[in-house]
Design a protein around this motif. Structure first.
Motif, mmCIF file in Angstrom:
data_model
loop_
_atom_site.group_PDB
_atom_site.id
_atom_site.type_symbol
_atom_site.label_atom_id
_atom_site.label_comp_id
_atom_site.label_asym_id
_atom_site.label_seq_id
_atom_site.Cartn_x
_atom_site.Cartn_y
_atom_site.Cartn_z
ATOM 1 N N LYS A 168 0.737 -1.233 0.144
ATOM 2 C CA LYS A 168 -0.143 -0.166 0.038
ATOM 3 C C LYS A 168 1.220 1.410 -0.417
ATOM 4 C CE LYS A 168 -4.001 -2.074 2.960
ATOM 5 N NZ LYS A 168 -4.895 -2.280 3.767
ATOM 6 N N GLY A 169 1.986 0.950 -0.438
ATOM 7 C CA GLY A 169 3.284 2.226 0.133
ATOM 8 C C GLY A 169 3.612 3.120 1.366
ATOM 9 N N ASP A 170 3.180 2.635 2.533
ATOM 10 C CA ASP A 170 3.179 2.770 3.524
ATOM 11 C C ASP A 170 5.056 2.749 3.939
ATOM 12 O OD1 ASP A 170 0.430 3.316 4.327
ATOM 13 O OD2 ASP A 170 0.495 1.942 5.771
ATOM 14 N N ALA A 171 5.472 3.349 4.768
ATOM 15 C CA ALA A 171 7.025 3.817 5.185
ATOM 16 C C ALA A 171 6.957 3.184 6.598
ATOM 17 C CB ALA A 171 7.445 5.017 4.931
ATOM 18 N N VAL A 172 6.753 1.794 6.305
ATOM 19 C CA VAL A 172 7.402 0.802 7.608
ATOM 20 C C VAL A 172 7.891 -0.107 7.982
ATOM 21 C CG1 VAL A 172 4.762 1.507 9.219
ATOM 22 C CG2 VAL A 172 5.320 -0.172 7.611
ATOM 23 N N THR A 173 8.704 -0.351 9.218
ATOM 24 C CA THR A 173 9.283 -1.473 8.763
ATOM 25 C C THR A 173 9.672 -2.381 9.302
ATOM 26 O OG1 THR A 173 11.018 -0.821 11.350
ATOM 27 C CG2 THR A 173 11.370 0.246 9.393
ATOM 28 N N TYR A 174 9.986 -3.676 8.833
ATOM 29 C CA TYR A 174 9.325 -5.017 9.818
ATOM 30 C C TYR A 174 9.425 -5.129 11.216
ATOM 31 C CZ TYR A 174 9.481 -10.186 10.746
ATOM 32 O OH TYR A 174 9.560 -10.966 11.717
ATOM 33 N N GLU A 175 11.213 -4.386 11.276
ATOM 34 C CA GLU A 175 11.093 -4.284 12.921
ATOM 35 C C GLU A 175 9.814 -3.421 13.516
ATOM 36 O OE1 GLU A 175 13.625 -4.305 10.861
ATOM 37 O OE2 GLU A 175 14.387 -6.343 11.852
ATOM 38 N N GLU A 176 9.417 -2.197 13.138
ATOM 39 C CA GLU A 176 8.090 -1.700 13.576
ATOM 40 C C GLU A 176 6.674 -2.361 14.001
ATOM 41 O OE1 GLU A 176 8.421 2.624 12.813
ATOM 42 O OE2 GLU A 176 8.553 1.352 10.668
ATOM 43 N N VAL A 177 6.500 -3.380 12.672
ATOM 44 C CA VAL A 177 5.522 -4.226 12.821
ATOM 45 C C VAL A 177 5.610 -4.985 13.812
ATOM 46 C CG1 VAL A 177 3.686 -5.224 10.970
ATOM 47 C CG2 VAL A 177 4.825 -3.655 9.745
ATOM 48 N N LEU A 178 6.680 -5.715 13.641
ATOM 49 C CA LEU A 178 6.951 -6.869 14.700
ATOM 50 C C LEU A 178 6.617 -6.633 16.460
ATOM 51 C CD1 LEU A 178 7.044 -10.306 15.269
ATOM 52 C CD2 LEU A 178 9.178 -9.738 15.674
ATOM 53 N N ALA A 179 7.028 -5.321 16.187
ATOM 54 C CA ALA A 179 6.939 -4.306 17.866
ATOM 55 C C ALA A 179 4.958 -4.743 17.573
ATOM 56 C CB ALA A 179 7.501 -3.619 18.025
ATOM 57 N N ASN A 180 4.976 -3.810 17.120
ATOM 58 C CA ASN A 180 3.010 -3.041 17.176
ATOM 59 C C ASN A 180 2.639 -5.403 17.682
ATOM 60 O OD1 ASN A 180 0.369 -3.729 15.173
ATOM 61 N ND2 ASN A 180 0.986 -1.762 16.490
ATOM 62 N N VAL A 181 3.171 -5.860 16.232
ATOM 63 C CA VAL A 181 2.143 -7.105 16.408
ATOM 64 C C VAL A 181 2.082 -7.875 18.505
ATOM 65 C CG1 VAL A 181 2.191 -9.696 15.742
ATOM 66 C CG2 VAL A 181 1.826 -8.042 14.398
ATOM 67 N N VAL A 182 3.674 -8.412 18.761
ATOM 68 C CA VAL A 182 3.935 -8.602 19.741
ATOM 69 C C VAL A 182 3.214 -7.638 21.314
ATOM 70 C CG1 VAL A 182 5.733 -8.939 21.425
ATOM 71 C CG2 VAL A 182 6.281 -9.500 19.468
ATOM 72 N N HIS A 183 3.397 -6.309 20.697
ATOM 73 C CA HIS A 183 2.283 -5.156 21.756
ATOM 74 C C HIS A 183 0.991 -5.164 22.016
ATOM 75 C CE1 HIS A 183 1.886 -2.265 24.158
ATOM 76 N NE2 HIS A 183 2.026 -1.322 23.459
ATOM 77 N N ARG A 184 0.215 -6.121 20.714
ATOM 78 C CA ARG A 184 -0.652 -6.198 20.395
ATOM 79 C C ARG A 184 -1.567 -7.626 20.822
ATOM 80 N NH1 ARG A 184 -4.062 -5.119 15.873
ATOM 81 N NH2 ARG A 184 -2.172 -5.529 13.815
ATOM 82 N N ASP A 185 -0.723 -7.850 21.225
ATOM 83 C CA ASP A 185 -0.832 -9.847 21.127
ATOM 84 C C ASP A 185 -0.946 -9.569 23.043
ATOM 85 O OD1 ASP A 185 -0.932 -10.357 19.461
ATOM 86 O OD2 ASP A 185 1.021 -12.322 18.925
ATOM 87 N N HIS A 186 0.586 -9.054 23.854
ATOM 88 C CA HIS A 186 0.049 -8.563 24.988
ATOM 89 C C HIS A 186 -0.972 -8.014 25.728
ATOM 90 C CE1 HIS A 186 2.193 -8.416 28.577
ATOM 91 N NE2 HIS A 186 1.505 -7.528 29.203
ATOM 92 N N ILE A 187 -1.112 -7.671 24.676
ATOM 93 C CA ILE A 187 -2.612 -6.837 25.608
ATOM 94 C C ILE A 187 -4.144 -7.290 25.032
ATOM 95 C CG2 ILE A 187 -4.194 -4.417 25.284
ATOM 96 C CD1 ILE A 187 -1.441 -3.190 24.609
ATOM 97 N N ASP A 188 -3.816 -7.528 24.296
ATOM 98 C CA ASP A 188 -5.466 -9.047 24.369
ATOM 99 C C ASP A 188 -5.117 -9.319 24.857
ATOM 100 O OD1 ASP A 188 -5.443 -7.088 21.863
ATOM 101 O OD2 ASP A 188 -5.231 -8.575 20.514
ATOM 102 N N GLU A 189 -3.888 -10.093 25.457
ATOM 103 C CA GLU A 189 -4.019 -11.554 25.956
ATOM 104 C C GLU A 189 -4.826 -10.836 27.116
ATOM 105 O OE1 GLU A 189 -0.362 -13.193 25.078
ATOM 106 O OE2 GLU A 189 -1.514 -14.907 23.713
#
Ligand code: DC
Length: 229
Positions: A168-189
């Motif tokens: 989609k052309g978003d300027a993000v890094t894989y590390e940023e996305v991984l950090a967001n996924v791990v962070h959300r998993d933690h809050i969701d659980e």
């Protein structure tokens, strides 16, 4: 065929929305992306200064606005759905990282969950619905005839989400996305109010190494098993 409710829960970016949408279209059911509803409330809170950049939410202000927040879905000519917030198409905005970064905080507010669960239950009154989220099989539709729990490693899910955002052309890094996924998993659980967990009667699916076709066939088989009685 019996008309049923299909609840698909799982971690963020597990591919559950795509599979839920495709199953619904294949069997002529309505698809509801419950995560989009939490994202819409989050966007509203951001746009109205009800959550700081650091993620501190003004719970009282959000609670006050909830009764007036109309969330709907508009089917597009290509069959996809766009989320409407008080009549405004917010589909693009709610998928941005600035919304993803705050959505778990907003989704942990009990009043937000109560309001959205009520809306979701109303949408399922006539059955014939596929809804995906985190608490659909446990809280929204504990009596759903078919419950699926989708899992995949955080790395696999981050890679998927990263590719999606890059395309989609978003300027993000894989590390940023991984950090967001791990962070959300933690809050969701770990949130107090209906945390993400597999319902005891859910069928598990780890799709880390499955092709899309294998996954779709597996899902259809589950539907036939339950609805074809
Ligand atoms: O599925 P998603 O990533 O678009 O969901 C966005 C967020 O909303 C996610 O961080 C958890 C929350 N969510 C929830 O708490 N309960 C749901 N039924 C759906 C989503």
């Amino acid at each position: 065929m019996k008309r049923i409710i299909i609840a698909i829960d799982g971690y963020s970016s597990s591919g559950k929305s795509t599979m839920a949408r495709q199953l619904a279209s294949r069997i002529g059911y309505r698809y509801i992306d419950s995560g989009a509803m939490y994202r819409a409330v989050t966007l509203y809170a951001i746009e109205h200064g009800m959550i700081t950049d650091a993620g501190v939410a003004d719970v009282a202000a959000i609670e006050k606005e909830l009764p007036g927040l109309a969330i709907d879905f508009a089917v597009q000519p290509d069959g996809s759905q766009h989320t409407l917030l008080c009549g405004r198409d917010v589909e693009t905005e709610i998928r941005q990282l600035y919304v993803s970064n705050h959505v778990s905080t907003i989704a942990a507010i009990p009043a937000v969950r109560h309001a959205l669960v009520k809306m979701q239950q109303k949408l399922g009154e006539g059955k014939g619905i596929v809804m995906d989220g985190r608490d659909i099989g446990t809280t929204v539709f504990p009596d759903a005839e078919l419950k699926i729990f989708v899992d995949a490693s955080a790395q696999t899910r981050a890679q998927r989400r990263f590719s999606e955002l890059m395309s989609k052309g978003d300027a993000v890094t894989y590390e940023e996305v991984l950090a967001n996924v791990v962070h959300r998993d933690h809050i969701d659980e770990t949130r107090a109010e209906s945390p993400l967990r597999r319902a005891d009667d859910a069928v598990s699916l780890d799709n880390s190494t499955m092709t899309k076709e294998e996954q779709d066939a597996w899902l259809l088989e589950q539907y036939n098993r339950v609805a074809n009685v």
